[in-house]
Design a protein around this motif. Sequence first.
Motif, PDB file in Angstrom:
ATOM      1  N   UNK A  28     -41.588  12.298  55.622  1.00 34.05           N
ATOM      2  CA  UNK A  28     -42.042  13.208  54.571  1.00 34.05           C
ATOM      3  C   UNK A  28     -41.771  12.603  53.200  1.00 34.05           C
ATOM      4  N   UNK A  29     -42.794  12.560  52.349  1.00 34.29           N
ATOM      5  CA  UNK A  29     -42.658  11.983  51.008  1.00 34.29           C
ATOM      6  C   UNK A  29     -41.865  12.930  50.119  1.00 34.29           C
ATOM      7  N   UNK A  30     -40.864  12.381  49.421  1.00 36.96           N
ATOM      8  CA  UNK A  30     -39.968  13.220  48.600  1.00 36.96           C
ATOM      9  C   UNK A  30     -40.075  12.938  47.103  1.00 36.96           C
ATOM     10  N   UNK A  46     -37.976  10.898  52.965  1.00 37.44           N
ATOM     11  CA  UNK A  46     -36.717  11.461  53.448  1.00 37.44           C
ATOM     12  C   UNK A  46     -35.942  10.493  54.328  1.00 37.44           C
ATOM     13  N   UNK A  47     -36.599   9.423  54.768  1.00 34.63           N
ATOM     14  CA  UNK A  47     -35.925   8.406  55.563  1.00 34.63           C
ATOM     15  C   UNK A  47     -35.276   7.330  54.715  1.00 34.63           C
ATOM     16  N   UNK A  48     -35.287   7.499  53.387  1.00 30.18           N
ATOM     17  CA  UNK A  48     -34.639   6.542  52.494  1.00 30.18           C
ATOM     18  C   UNK A  48     -35.476   5.332  52.160  1.00 30.18           C
ATOM     19  N   UNK A  49     -36.753   5.341  52.532  1.00 34.14           N
ATOM     20  CA  UNK A  49     -37.625   4.195  52.270  1.00 34.14           C
ATOM     21  C   UNK A  49     -38.374   4.346  50.954  1.00 34.14           C
ATOM     22  N   UNK A  50     -38.652   3.228  50.305  1.00 30.90           N
ATOM     23  CA  UNK A  50     -39.511   3.186  49.129  1.00 30.90           C
ATOM     24  C   UNK A  50     -40.726   2.338  49.490  1.00 30.90           C
ATOM     25  N   UNK A 422     -47.349  21.215  48.410  1.00 29.89           N
ATOM     26  CA  UNK A 422     -47.528  20.077  47.502  1.00 29.89           C
ATOM     27  C   UNK A 422     -46.437  20.193  46.436  1.00 29.89           C
ATOM     28  N   UNK A 423     -45.333  19.504  46.666  1.00 35.88           N
ATOM     29  CA  UNK A 423     -44.191  19.581  45.743  1.00 35.88           C
ATOM     30  C   UNK A 423     -44.199  18.449  44.720  1.00 35.88           C
ATOM     31  N   UNK A 424     -44.770  17.291  45.090  1.00 35.73           N
ATOM     32  CA  UNK A 424     -44.641  16.095  44.253  1.00 35.73           C
ATOM     33  C   UNK A 424     -46.017  15.555  43.872  1.00 35.73           C
TER      34      UNK A 424
END
Length: 449
Positions: A28-30, A46-50, A422-424
């Motif tokens: 999930x994109x944060x 949410x997995x800490x990836x960029x 759609x938060x971001x």
Amino acid sequence: MAGNGGETTWCFSQVKGTLEDDVTEADLISCVEFNHDGELLATGDKGGRVVIFQRDPASKQCVPKKGEYNVYSTFQSHEPEFDYLKSLEIEEKINKIRWLKRKNQAHFLLSTNDKTIKLWKVSERDKRVTGYNTREEGGRPRDPARITQLRVPTVKPADLMVEASPRRIFANAHTYHINSISLNSDQETYLSADDLRINLWHLEITDQSFNIVDIKPANMEELTEVITAAEFHPTECNLFVYSSSKGTIRLCDMRAAALCDRHAKLFEEPEDPHARSFFSEIISSISDVKLSNSGRYMMSRDYLGLKVWDLRMETKPVETYPVHEYLRSKLCSLYENDCIFDKFECCWSGDDQRLMTGSYNGFFRVFERGCGGARRGDLTLEASREAAARPRLPLRARRVAASAKRKKDEISVDCLDFNKKILHTAWHPHESIIAVAATNNLFIFQDKF
């Protein structure tokens, strides 16, 4: 934007990520963020990836220009940690990404999870050195007895490699979860904010930061509000703003005192006593605040709408844009399923003339400033598979009916999917290209013209 008869001119450009129903939490994109020239677009998950996307050079040359991006680099920014003193697990989820202005061939960005901020260097390597004297081509050391002549190493072209390396790690300065980071216009300092404190950092110093705001009471039972977002002024390096869960925004001047416990200005809209309810305090909490690119205005997002403030007028917002007015009658059920606590972000267009924020059901809203009333420039659009199936065709404007009576092209408020949030969102700094995060997908839309 709107065309003839109110027809939108926004159209689908790309979607990144698999359009599958089975999505893992880590995907999930944060957060979403364009860099300063819009050539790069970064997402954190949410997995800490960029994941960094780069503008396709061919898409800029064609007429009209296209907003198309290709994957440029992917790296693991944060790992899950455990705080043994508090017996708390620290998630790897990326809360915010902020780009530094480019000074050389490399790109730099800040990323943060709940506790630790990292400065990353992203650089390209398309050459390799061959002909070493003391080691083999694979890197293994050579036997000195076999070195019978000296060679001059040569540089040869190689396949392009994009490397991301951590340059600084800023840790152990926040007791509570970091919700904001913001780079100063001097490009040397930045702030980080959690629920109760804001710290000021220098990019070259990792083991020391200065506490510039502290709203923690001596007795935590007296706590009445928390900090929800903070941001530096885009041009005045001494000014910053922060918002609170009580619906207020404070403008602080770092020249006044080392600890900015006294604000220079307080922006707050008086509450209508007749409209007060059990939910009033929750829906008035500001989830995001963004200063305009010109630095004259700022925008705040609460649960039901957007407000634009003039920094020279504290008493009330100069513009108000309803986003979720049709949900006012649903607040009780939204409280029960925790949706009322969702933190929607907002963003400005590059020319400060349009605003964007997210909603439910895969919807996002684009407002054109100064159109007045029920405006043609007030659009509800959808990031969906249907949009992805119609590339280059204008997006269909959506409408939500608050009552049981609805028109043919409207969707009932009872039919909204509150899991599709759609938060971001992010807006290209110079062009009409927008990026919208929908669960694990990144949708890119552009103005048709």
